[in-house]
Design a protein around this motif. Structure first.
Motif, PDB file in Angstrom:
ATOM      1  N   ARG A 192      -6.080   5.045   3.042  1.00 55.72           N
ATOM      2  CA  ARG A 192      -6.867   3.817   3.072  1.00 55.72           C
ATOM      3  C   ARG A 192      -7.050   3.363   4.519  1.00 55.72           C
ATOM      4  O   ARG A 192      -6.105   3.330   5.309  1.00 55.72           O
ATOM      5  CB  ARG A 192      -6.178   2.728   2.258  1.00 55.72           C
ATOM      6  N   LYS A 193      -8.274   3.030   4.875  1.00 51.51           N
ATOM      7  CA  LYS A 193      -8.627   2.742   6.265  1.00 51.51           C
ATOM      8  C   LYS A 193      -7.824   1.581   6.843  1.00 51.51           C
ATOM      9  O   LYS A 193      -7.306   1.669   7.949  1.00 51.51           O
ATOM     10  CB  LYS A 193     -10.126   2.467   6.381  1.00 51.51           C
ATOM     11  N   SER A 194      -7.716   0.485   6.119  1.00 49.64           N
ATOM     12  CA  SER A 194      -7.009  -0.680   6.657  1.00 49.64           C
ATOM     13  C   SER A 194      -5.533  -0.371   6.915  1.00 49.64           C
ATOM     14  O   SER A 194      -4.961  -0.826   7.909  1.00 49.64           O
ATOM     15  CB  SER A 194      -7.158  -1.882   5.728  1.00 49.64           C
ATOM     16  N   PHE A 249      -4.054  -0.286  10.725  1.00 52.68           N
ATOM     17  CA  PHE A 249      -2.928  -1.180  11.011  1.00 52.68           C
ATOM     18  C   PHE A 249      -1.760  -0.389  11.588  1.00 52.68           C
ATOM     19  O   PHE A 249      -1.105  -0.834  12.545  1.00 52.68           O
ATOM     20  CB  PHE A 249      -2.505  -1.949   9.759  1.00 52.68           C
ATOM     21  N   SER A 260       0.815  -1.216   0.000  1.00 53.66           N
ATOM     22  CA  SER A 260       0.000   0.000   0.000  1.00 53.66           C
ATOM     23  C   SER A 260       0.849   1.266   0.000  1.00 53.66           C
ATOM     24  O   SER A 260       0.495   2.241   0.642  1.00 53.66           O
ATOM     25  CB  SER A 260      -0.920  -0.025   1.214  1.00 53.66           C
TER      26      SER A 260
END
Length: 192
Positions: free
Chosen positions: A146-148, A152, A43
């Motif tokens: 991005r949320k994930s 994390f 990511s």
């Protein structure tokens, strides 16, 4: 180091190196930096509002994996040296097998200092954009994360804070116990 302190250090290392639970714990702990590396690499472009967050995960994961791998190697090496060593006398250089690998100590110190500085920087990077937009706004498409990825990163930091506090508490407790033990061993005796 004084001879007594060095012998105590040797006994402590021997207990740690011979403890299979500690080795298994390190192997399990290796999963976190490996996951950090994977998430960071996957990511790298998913957080334009703070592009250092995936970079923190990637570099922190790689260096953390290296640090844990070196610790595992050193413990396995220490286990083999301890199983082969015979304590002959106080002046024997082979009595303390870690002396032969002092350069590894400096590698561990450098990696630890880097990881600590990286941890401090990560706190700034992650929490400076606390609760970013998780969906790209139409009028400013670069202001999202991005949320994930973000969750994390927060999870890793909270876990790191927790481990750091536990280590500090354990260190303070051991220090207190050693002071009490020393006072009891060398303190005055009221019966005499």
């Amino acid at each position: 180091m004084t001879a007594g302190l060095e012998k105590a250090f040797h006994r402590c290392l021997q207990r740690i190196a011979s403890n299979a639970y500690f080795v298994m714990g390190l192997l399990a702990f290796l999963a976190l930096p490996l996951t950090m590396t994977l998430v960071g690499a996957k990511s790298i472009d998913d957080c334009p509002i703070q592009p250092m967050i995936p970079l923190y995960l990637l570099i922190g994961g790689v260096v953390g994996s290296l640090k844990v791998s070196l610790l595992l190697y050193d413990i396995m090496h220490m286990r083999s040296l301890i199983s082969k060593s015979v304590v002959i006398g106080d002046d024997d250089a082979d009595e303390y097998p870690w002396r032969q690998n002092a350069h590894r100590y400096y590698v561990h110190v450098i990696l630890s200092v880097f990881l600590f500085v990286w941890f401090v920087l990560a706190n700034y990077w992650v929490f400076s954009v606390y609760t970013p937009n998780f969906i790209a706004p139409f009028h400013r498409p670069q202001e999202f994360c991005r949320k994930s990825l973000y969750v994390f990163a927060v999870f890793v930091l909270v876990l790191s804070h927790t481990v750091l506090v536990l280590l500090l508490c354990c260190g303070a407790w051991l220090r207190l116990c050693s002071r009490v033990s020393t006072r009891n061993d060398y303190g005055s005796d009221d019966n005499h």
